[in-house]
Design a protein around this motif. Structure first.
Motif, PDB file in Angstrom:
ATOM      1  N   GLY A  23       0.911  -1.231  -0.010  1.00  0.00           N
ATOM      2  CA  GLY A  23       0.059  -0.038  -0.042  1.00  0.00           C
ATOM      3  C   GLY A  23       1.010   1.281  -0.207  1.00  0.00           C
ATOM      4  N   GLU A  24       0.153   2.384  -0.299  1.00  0.00           N
ATOM      5  CA  GLU A  24       0.684   3.796  -0.310  1.00  0.00           C
ATOM      6  C   GLU A  24       1.213   4.164   0.767  1.00  0.00           C
ATOM      7  OE1 GLU A  24      -0.310   8.387  -1.764  1.00  0.00           O
ATOM      8  OE2 GLU A  24      -1.613   6.511  -2.447  1.00  0.00           O
ATOM      9  N   MET A  25       0.615   3.963   1.867  1.00  0.00           N
ATOM     10  CA  MET A  25       1.134   4.712   3.208  1.00  0.00           C
ATOM     11  C   MET A  25       2.372   3.969   3.770  1.00  0.00           C
ATOM     12  SD  MET A  25       0.311   6.870   5.266  1.00  0.00           S
ATOM     13  CE  MET A  25       1.690   7.446   6.597  1.00  0.00           C
ATOM     14  N   GLU A  26       2.517   2.582   3.735  1.00  0.00           N
ATOM     15  CA  GLU A  26       3.553   1.992   4.132  1.00  0.00           C
ATOM     16  C   GLU A  26       4.735   2.425   3.095  1.00  0.00           C
ATOM     17  OE1 GLU A  26       6.054  -0.313   6.147  1.00  0.00           O
ATOM     18  OE2 GLU A  26       4.114   0.195   6.852  1.00  0.00           O
ATOM     19  N   THR A  27       4.629   2.504   1.954  1.00  0.00           N
ATOM     20  CA  THR A  27       5.595   2.954   0.988  1.00  0.00           C
ATOM     21  C   THR A  27       5.939   4.304   1.569  1.00  0.00           C
ATOM     22  OG1 THR A  27       4.528   1.480  -0.747  1.00  0.00           O
ATOM     23  CG2 THR A  27       6.383   3.179  -1.323  1.00  0.00           C
ATOM     24  N   ARG A  28       5.208   5.361   1.677  1.00  0.00           N
ATOM     25  CA  ARG A  28       5.456   6.683   2.164  1.00  0.00           C
ATOM     26  C   ARG A  28       6.435   6.514   3.308  1.00  0.00           C
ATOM     27  NH1 ARG A  28      -0.236   9.004   2.026  1.00  0.00           N
ATOM     28  NH2 ARG A  28       0.455  10.411   3.430  1.00  0.00           N
ATOM     29  N   LYS A  29       6.046   5.728   4.485  1.00  0.00           N
ATOM     30  CA  LYS A  29       6.672   5.485   5.572  1.00  0.00           C
ATOM     31  C   LYS A  29       8.130   5.132   5.418  1.00  0.00           C
ATOM     32  CE  LYS A  29       2.770   4.639   8.618  1.00  0.00           C
ATOM     33  NZ  LYS A  29       2.155   3.279   9.607  1.00  0.00           N
ATOM     34  N   GLN A  30       8.285   3.984   4.615  1.00  0.00           N
ATOM     35  CA  GLN A  30       9.727   3.381   4.261  1.00  0.00           C
ATOM     36  C   GLN A  30      10.422   4.428   3.595  1.00  0.00           C
ATOM     37  OE1 GLN A  30      10.804   0.575   5.228  1.00  0.00           O
ATOM     38  NE2 GLN A  30       8.952   0.445   6.509  1.00  0.00           N
ATOM     39  N   VAL A  31      10.015   5.356   2.836  1.00  0.00           N
ATOM     40  CA  VAL A  31      10.691   6.320   2.153  1.00  0.00           C
ATOM     41  C   VAL A  31      11.482   7.344   3.044  1.00  0.00           C
ATOM     42  CG1 VAL A  31      10.677   8.580   0.533  1.00  0.00           C
ATOM     43  CG2 VAL A  31       9.423   6.253  -0.175  1.00  0.00           C
ATOM     44  N   PHE A  32      10.511   7.547   3.864  1.00  0.00           N
ATOM     45  CA  PHE A  32      11.093   8.800   4.952  1.00  0.00           C
ATOM     46  C   PHE A  32      12.227   7.930   5.980  1.00  0.00           C
ATOM     47  CE2 PHE A  32      10.650  10.693   9.332  1.00  0.00           C
ATOM     48  CZ  PHE A  32      11.104  11.958   8.670  1.00  0.00           C
ATOM     49  N   VAL A  33      11.858   6.628   6.199  1.00  0.00           N
ATOM     50  CA  VAL A  33      12.752   6.048   7.378  1.00  0.00           C
ATOM     51  C   VAL A  33      14.170   5.726   6.441  1.00  0.00           C
ATOM     52  CG1 VAL A  33      13.256   3.698   8.229  1.00  0.00           C
ATOM     53  CG2 VAL A  33      11.305   5.050   8.423  1.00  0.00           C
ATOM     54  N   TYR A  34      14.063   5.303   5.262  1.00  0.00           N
ATOM     55  CA  TYR A  34      15.040   5.125   4.688  1.00  0.00           C
ATOM     56  C   TYR A  34      16.201   6.342   4.365  1.00  0.00           C
ATOM     57  CZ  TYR A  34      15.276   0.018   3.634  1.00  0.00           C
ATOM     58  OH  TYR A  34      15.527  -1.217   3.643  1.00  0.00           O
ATOM     59  N   THR A  35      15.299   7.506   4.327  1.00  0.00           N
ATOM     60  CA  THR A  35      15.922   8.683   3.939  1.00  0.00           C
ATOM     61  C   THR A  35      16.696   9.139   5.022  1.00  0.00           C
ATOM     62  OG1 THR A  35      14.272   9.511   2.236  1.00  0.00           O
ATOM     63  CG2 THR A  35      15.605  11.238   3.374  1.00  0.00           C
ATOM     64  N   LEU A  36      16.058   8.946   6.267  1.00  0.00           N
ATOM     65  CA  LEU A  36      16.732   9.324   7.454  1.00  0.00           C
ATOM     66  C   LEU A  36      18.016   8.416   7.658  1.00  0.00           C
ATOM     67  CD1 LEU A  36      13.759   9.576  10.047  1.00  0.00           C
ATOM     68  CD2 LEU A  36      15.076  11.456   8.869  1.00  0.00           C
ATOM     69  N   GLU A  37      17.990   7.010   7.465  1.00  0.00           N
ATOM     70  CA  GLU A  37      19.093   6.327   7.546  1.00  0.00           C
ATOM     71  C   GLU A  37      20.162   6.681   6.593  1.00  0.00           C
ATOM     72  OE1 GLU A  37      16.701   2.166   8.721  1.00  0.00           O
ATOM     73  OE2 GLU A  37      17.344   2.606   6.713  1.00  0.00           O
ATOM     74  N   LEU A  38      19.848   7.122   5.281  1.00  0.00           N
ATOM     75  CA  LEU A  38      20.653   7.458   4.323  1.00  0.00           C
ATOM     76  C   LEU A  38      21.557   8.704   4.562  1.00  0.00           C
ATOM     77  CD1 LEU A  38      22.100   7.739   1.331  1.00  0.00           C
ATOM     78  CD2 LEU A  38      19.849   9.095   0.746  1.00  0.00           C
ATOM     79  N   VAL A  39      20.702   9.628   5.222  1.00  0.00           N
ATOM     80  CA  VAL A  39      21.547  10.827   5.536  1.00  0.00           C
ATOM     81  C   VAL A  39      22.320  10.966   6.634  1.00  0.00           C
ATOM     82  CG1 VAL A  39      21.065  13.413   6.399  1.00  0.00           C
ATOM     83  CG2 VAL A  39      19.434  12.448   4.624  1.00  0.00           C
ATOM     84  N   GLY A  40      21.696  10.023   7.570  1.00  0.00           N
ATOM     85  CA  GLY A  40      22.652   9.707   8.750  1.00  0.00           C
ATOM     86  C   GLY A  40      24.231   8.890   8.506  1.00  0.00           C
ATOM     87  N   LEU A  41      23.819   8.063   7.574  1.00  0.00           N
ATOM     88  CA  LEU A  41      25.178   7.356   6.928  1.00  0.00           C
ATOM     89  C   LEU A  41      26.086   8.444   6.376  1.00  0.00           C
ATOM     90  CD1 LEU A  41      26.542   4.715   6.286  1.00  0.00           C
ATOM     91  CD2 LEU A  41      25.319   4.704   4.079  1.00  0.00           C
ATOM     92  N   THR A  42      25.675   9.218   5.688  1.00  0.00           N
ATOM     93  CA  THR A  42      26.535  10.307   4.664  1.00  0.00           C
ATOM     94  C   THR A  42      27.424  11.306   5.723  1.00  0.00           C
ATOM     95  OG1 THR A  42      24.774  11.929   4.581  1.00  0.00           O
ATOM     96  CG2 THR A  42      24.936  10.191   2.848  1.00  0.00           C
ATOM     97  N   LEU A  43      26.760  11.544   6.817  1.00  0.00           N
ATOM     98  CA  LEU A  43      27.288  12.299   7.925  1.00  0.00           C
ATOM     99  C   LEU A  43      28.584  11.574   8.429  1.00  0.00           C
ATOM    100  CD1 LEU A  43      24.281  14.301   9.609  1.00  0.00           C
ATOM    101  CD2 LEU A  43      25.873  15.001   7.589  1.00  0.00           C
ATOM    102  N   LEU A  44      28.598  10.165   8.481  1.00  0.00           N
ATOM    103  CA  LEU A  44      29.653   9.445   9.269  1.00  0.00           C
ATOM    104  C   LEU A  44      31.093   9.414   8.331  1.00  0.00           C
ATOM    105  CD1 LEU A  44      27.707   6.394  10.417  1.00  0.00           C
ATOM    106  CD2 LEU A  44      28.558   8.405  11.901  1.00  0.00           C
ATOM    107  N   VAL A  45      30.800   9.629   7.118  1.00  0.00           N
ATOM    108  CA  VAL A  45      31.936   9.862   6.032  1.00  0.00           C
ATOM    109  C   VAL A  45      33.212  10.344   6.564  1.00  0.00           C
ATOM    110  CG1 VAL A  45      32.641  10.275   3.602  1.00  0.00           C
ATOM    111  CG2 VAL A  45      30.342   9.235   4.138  1.00  0.00           C
ATOM    112  N   PRO A  46      33.246  11.658   7.136  1.00  0.00           N
ATOM    113  CA  PRO A  46      34.403  12.231   7.472  1.00  0.00           C
ATOM    114  C   PRO A  46      35.148  11.563   8.583  1.00  0.00           C
ATOM    115  CG  PRO A  46      32.771  14.035   7.204  1.00  0.00           C
ATOM    116  CD  PRO A  46      31.958  12.509   7.280  1.00  0.00           C
ATOM    117  N   LEU A  47      34.353  10.825   9.369  1.00  0.00           N
ATOM    118  CA  LEU A  47      35.240   9.894  10.431  1.00  0.00           C
ATOM    119  C   LEU A  47      36.095   8.780   9.950  1.00  0.00           C
ATOM    120  CD1 LEU A  47      31.831   9.182  12.632  1.00  0.00           C
ATOM    121  CD2 LEU A  47      33.738  10.992  12.880  1.00  0.00           C
TER     122      LEU A  47
END
Length: 598
Positions: free
Chosen positions: A515-539
């Protein structure tokens, strides 16, 4: 072709004969590398090594035992296939005879291998050993192909009535002479007596043998070029013949390139392995071409009529261009170049950049073409893809398949020859991942298709890193991880827009299944994980403050769009997320490059 009660035996036979074919290719490559390392007699007894079946600590002895292990595994797989063919498929005489021929050839190879170990008539036996391996490979290829092709009762009714068919036979004959001369050159180390390429002034008989081999190679190349040209005029509808001829053409010139580079670079082992594998692949492709031409049994009139079917050149070129999915290729090349800069900590040379980008573009474009060939029926049912070259009918399926195979093979040879073998193998892994693991299996098997399949698109920066450094390390995997986590929100945003398309095509994308609602939730969750990962690169010292600030700003921008997808819904914002995520990835890797250089 086969009766229903034979489906299970055919599948088991296909699995075993396919395994034997793959193991034989690996066996022949390992044998070439072992010979160049003078490892044939590293273990003075047979089949053990100094009386033991354990893997020795000495690398050359270990390689010798691995070679024997591959031979044993290949032979056992072949025996299993022969047992199934003898019990269940005896009525398919062509298939059974091909399997029997491969088994007999393997049985002959066993004492020849022992003779090589004991050093008896080593060079001549080595040449015979190689030739019999090629014949066994041709028999295995025939047996596997006949599980899909309409096989006739014995004798196999192959018809070669047209000029193209006769040209195929001439090419095959020239190729056989080339293999024989090549085996002698390899066994006698005649290439060392003719050290310049393509011609030399021999000072000894072995030099003349090497020169004769290269002359035969030239003749064979001319015949294969004519065959290739005619195939793309008169065989465009033949789903086996056109791809097989095209693959054979690329493999022939690819192994020729590897052979030339071997001579010019002092016979490095890695190029010798690629050369041997390409030669074996060419034998397999040529076998398929002969089968395809012979079984089709087309007449001169049929081929002439097809050759007269023409489309405007501009339209043809445009369709081949679209077959590559150029926008996706461009994005992958950005990540590849970033991998080169970040891995090498400097701008790569123009030469290295050119070959890496060209190889990467061909690999990505070829994999995209193969994906469109595989999904041609699904694409017809989807509005977004119905106008693609193959489902629209502007391009025949055989053309898309042949182009995809040719582009992937060319990419591998260019990367192996002008970059390094690691980059070539990583690129090959990405192509196999996308075509086999994702397109053939995951896409239609699980709702997690995009999540798992995202690994294919995450390999290009590793190719760039390997191109610049010749190796991989733990920090390089961060580039892989960034794209891996970027893929789900990017493609699920598109899936939200095209969910009805995917439903009609029978593709279990997340919005279709959950369904659409579950997909929208997953888009947001994966986006948070992605951005968090990119901020670890300088370490991990991959980038500094310029990248960190850019990643933070870009991340907030992407999170903002993903939040709107979660809260608002609708196709418009989902499409915005799809477009924004593409720009986000390009800008993120660009910031990484700028940071490293500054």
């Amino acid at each position: 072709m086969f009766a229903n009660n034979s489906l299970n035996p055919v599948k088991r036979f296909r699995l075993l004969i396919g395994l034997a074919l793959i193991l034989t290719l690996a066996l022949m490559t390992a044998g070439t590398i072992l010979r160049l390392n003078n490892g044939a007699q590293a273990c003075p007894d047979y089949p053990t090594c100094y009386g033991s079946f354990a893997l020795p600590a000495d690398p050359t002895q270990a390689a010798s035992m691995i070679h024997r292990g591959l031979a044993g595994a290949s032979f056992l797989s072949l025996l299993g296939a022969l047992g199934i063919a003898s019990r269940h498929l005896r009525h398919q005489r062509a298939l059974w005879l091909s399997t029997l021929a491969a088994t007999v050839l393997f049985l002959i190879q066993i004492p020849l291998g022992a003779v090589l170990v004991f050093g008896i008539w080593g060079r001549l036996i080595s040449a015979l050993h190689f030739l019999l391996s090629m014949l066994a490979l041709a028999a295995l290829t025939s047996a596997l192909a006949l599980t899909w092709l309409p096989s006739a009762e014995s004798p196999l009714r192959l018809r070669f009535a047209s000029p193209f068919a006769r040209l195929t036979l001439w090419s095959t004959a020239a190729g056989l002479v080339l293999l024989i001369s090549g085996a002698l050159v390899s066994a006698l180390d005649a290439g060392q007596a003719c050290p310049t390429f393509p011609v030399c002034l021999p000072a000894e008989p072995l030099g003349w043998l090497a020169l004769a081999h290269r002359s035969v190679m030239l003749i064979t190349g001319v015949l294969l070029s004519l065959q290739f040209r005619r195939a793309w005029r008169s065989q465009r509808s033949q789903t086996l013949t056109l791809p097989a001829v095209t693959a054979g053409f690329v493999l022939f010139f690819g192994q020729g390139l590897m052979g030339a580079l071997m001579v010019l670079r002092g016979f490095p082992v890695e190029l010798a392995g690629v050369h041997a594998l390409a030669a074996a692949g060419w034998v397999a492709a040529n076998t398929l071409a002969v089968l395809g031409v012979g079984l089709a049994g087309r007449t001169t009139e049929e081929e002439t009529a097809e050759a007269q079917e023409t489309l405007p050149l501009r339209q043809r070129l445009g369709d081949f261009y679209r077959l590559n999915k150029p926008v996706i290729v461009l994005l992958l090349l950005v990540t590849t170049y970033a991998g080169m800069v970040v891995g090498g900590k400097r701008l790569p040379s123009l030469e290295l950049t050119f070959w890496t980008m060209l190889g990467g573009a061909l690999a990505a474009g070829g994999a995209s073409a193969l994906n469109q060939y595989i999904d041609r029926e699904v694409d017809k049912a989807m509005q977004r893809t119905a106008k693609r070259p193959i489902p629209s009918g502007r391009m025949k399926p055989a053309e898309g398949l042949a182009y995809g195979i040719a582009a992937c093979l060319t990419a591998f040879f260019l990367l192996a020859g002008f970059v390094n073998l690691l980059a070539a193998l990583l690129s090959l892994a990405g192509m196999v991942y996308y075509v086999v693991l994702y397109s053939l299996w995951l896409k239609h098997a699980t709702v997690q298709n995009i999540v798992i399949g995202g690994g294919a698109g995450a390999i290009p920066p590793l190719v760039g890193w390997a191109a610049a450094t010749g190796s991989l390390n733990i920090p390089s995997l961060f580039l892989f991880a960034i794209i891996f986590f970027w893929t789900p929100p990017h493609f699920w945003a598109l899936a939200l827009v095209r969910r009805n398309d995917y439903a009609r095509g029978g593709v279990p994308m997340l919005p279709v299944v959950r369904g659409e609602m579950e997909t929208r939730k997953q888009v947001f969750v994966y986006t948070l994980e992605l951005v968090g990962l990119t901020l670890l690169v300088p370490l991990f010292n991959l980038a500094g403050s310029i990248y960190l600030i850019s990643a933070l700003v870009l991340g907030l921008w992407l999170i903002g769009v993903a939040w709107r997808v979660l809260k608002q819904g609708g196709n418009k914002i989902a499409w915005t997320m799809y477009r924004t995520s593409s720009m986000y990835l390009a800008f993120l890797f660009l910031a990484m490059v700028i940071d490293v250089l500054v």
